[in-house]
Design an enzyme around this catalytic site. Sequence first.
Site, PDB file in Angstrom:
ATOM      1  N   GLU A   1       7.082   4.256 -19.411  1.00  0.00           N
ATOM      2  CA  GLU A   1       5.943   4.235 -20.324  1.00  0.00           C
ATOM      3  C   GLU A   1       6.247   5.041 -21.588  1.00  0.00           C
ATOM      4  O   GLU A   1       5.977   4.594 -22.704  1.00  0.00           O
ATOM      5  CB  GLU A   1       4.688   4.794 -19.645  1.00  0.00           C
ATOM      6  CG  GLU A   1       4.209   3.981 -18.456  1.00  0.00           C
ATOM      7  CD  GLU A   1       4.756   4.478 -17.125  1.00  0.00           C
ATOM      8  OE1 GLU A   1       4.100   4.242 -16.104  1.00  0.00           O
ATOM      9  OE2 GLU A   1       5.854   5.087 -17.121  1.00  0.00           O
TER      10      GLU A   1
ATOM     11  N   HIS B   1      10.138   8.499 -18.051  1.00  0.00           N
ATOM     12  CA  HIS B   1       9.514   7.323 -17.462  1.00  0.00           C
ATOM     13  C   HIS B   1       9.455   6.185 -18.461  1.00  0.00           C
ATOM     14  O   HIS B   1       9.478   6.399 -19.677  1.00  0.00           O
ATOM     15  CB  HIS B   1       8.109   7.680 -16.969  1.00  0.00           C
ATOM     16  CG  HIS B   1       8.123   8.621 -15.806  1.00  0.00           C
ATOM     17  ND1 HIS B   1       6.991   9.268 -15.361  1.00  0.00           N
ATOM     18  CD2 HIS B   1       9.126   9.020 -14.993  1.00  0.00           C
ATOM     19  CE1 HIS B   1       7.295  10.033 -14.320  1.00  0.00           C
ATOM     20  NE2 HIS B   1       8.581   9.897 -14.084  1.00  0.00           N
TER      21      HIS B   1
ATOM     22  N   CYS C   1       2.425  10.552 -18.154  1.00  0.00           N
ATOM     23  CA  CYS C   1       2.518   9.329 -18.954  1.00  0.00           C
ATOM     24  C   CYS C   1       1.142   8.882 -19.424  1.00  0.00           C
ATOM     25  O   CYS C   1       0.984   8.401 -20.545  1.00  0.00           O
ATOM     26  CB  CYS C   1       3.184   8.221 -18.145  1.00  0.00           C
ATOM     27  SG  CYS C   1       4.968   8.441 -17.945  1.00  0.00           S
TER      28      CYS C   1
ATOM     29  N   GLU D   1       0.828  -1.205   0.000  1.00  0.00           N
ATOM     30  CA  GLU D   1       0.000   0.000   0.000  1.00  0.00           C
ATOM     31  C   GLU D   1       0.861   1.254   0.000  1.00  0.00           C
ATOM     32  O   GLU D   1       0.555   2.227  -0.696  1.00  0.00           O
ATOM     33  CB  GLU D   1      -0.931  -0.002   1.215  1.00  0.00           C
ATOM     34  CG  GLU D   1      -1.839   1.219   1.274  1.00  0.00           C
ATOM     35  CD  GLU D   1      -2.773   1.187   2.468  1.00  0.00           C
ATOM     36  OE1 GLU D   1      -3.470   2.201   2.709  1.00  0.00           O
ATOM     37  OE2 GLU D   1      -2.801   0.153   3.183  1.00  0.00           O
TER      38      GLU D   1
ATOM     39  N   CYS E   1       1.844   7.937 -14.143  1.00  0.00           N
ATOM     40  CA  CYS E   1       1.617   9.282 -13.626  1.00  0.00           C
ATOM     41  C   CYS E   1       0.725  10.012 -14.628  1.00  0.00           C
ATOM     42  O   CYS E   1       0.412   9.497 -15.708  1.00  0.00           O
ATOM     43  CB  CYS E   1       2.942  10.015 -13.442  1.00  0.00           C
ATOM     44  SG  CYS E   1       3.813  10.375 -14.997  1.00  0.00           S
TER      45      CYS E   1
END
Length: 224
Positions: free
Chosen positions: A100, A98, A131, A60, A128
């Site tokens: 992605e 990033h 992205c 988490e 994010c």
Amino acid sequence: MAQKEEAAAAAEATSQNGEDLENLEDPEKLKELIELPPFEIVTGERLPANFFKFQFRNVEYSSGRNKTFLCYVVEAQGKGGQVQATRGYLEDEHAAAHAEEAFFNTILPAFDPALRYNVTWYVSSSPCAACADRITKTLSKTKNLRLLILVGRLFMWEEPEIQAALKKLKEAGCKLRIMKPQDFEYIWQNFVEQEEGESKAFQPWEDIQENFLYYEEKLADILK
């Protein structure tokens, strides 16, 4: 003189890596900056087992997990029905870009309109906002691309900007879901280096199912 040359080298390195240019007079800080490599995207077929066990864990609170690991399968199908499949992984270093975005820039930089692409990503955390926007724009202008994203964790899912970005992904036709324990096992078998050349059984962590259900509920609430 040598000190100044080292400082200059460090300044160049920091500019490439987006690091702060302060404290260059500190010898330890200077050494650290000089040794820091320029930004790069790491690619390969299989990632180290310890990277998988830490980075993909669906906790988490993802303290210390500031990289994105993206395992991909690309199936390109021609008019004759032949399918060419490629797979591998991307790992982003530092904070200049990033994984992605790197996928579209380096793995699949150009789309052949004569082919149909079915792409599956297994990503350590969800995209994010920036992205997600890049993915949305790519899907909107590339009608022969289908993308399924499976994520281990949701990135900053409480932020309105992130929630809006995930909704736009869905509207653009991107399928997004949380990884089940079976998906982690698939990554382990197909994208992780096996020690001593032997395939070892995947060992799920204690709360893997509980965390999957937690994130699945959060994503369903966001996308409803």
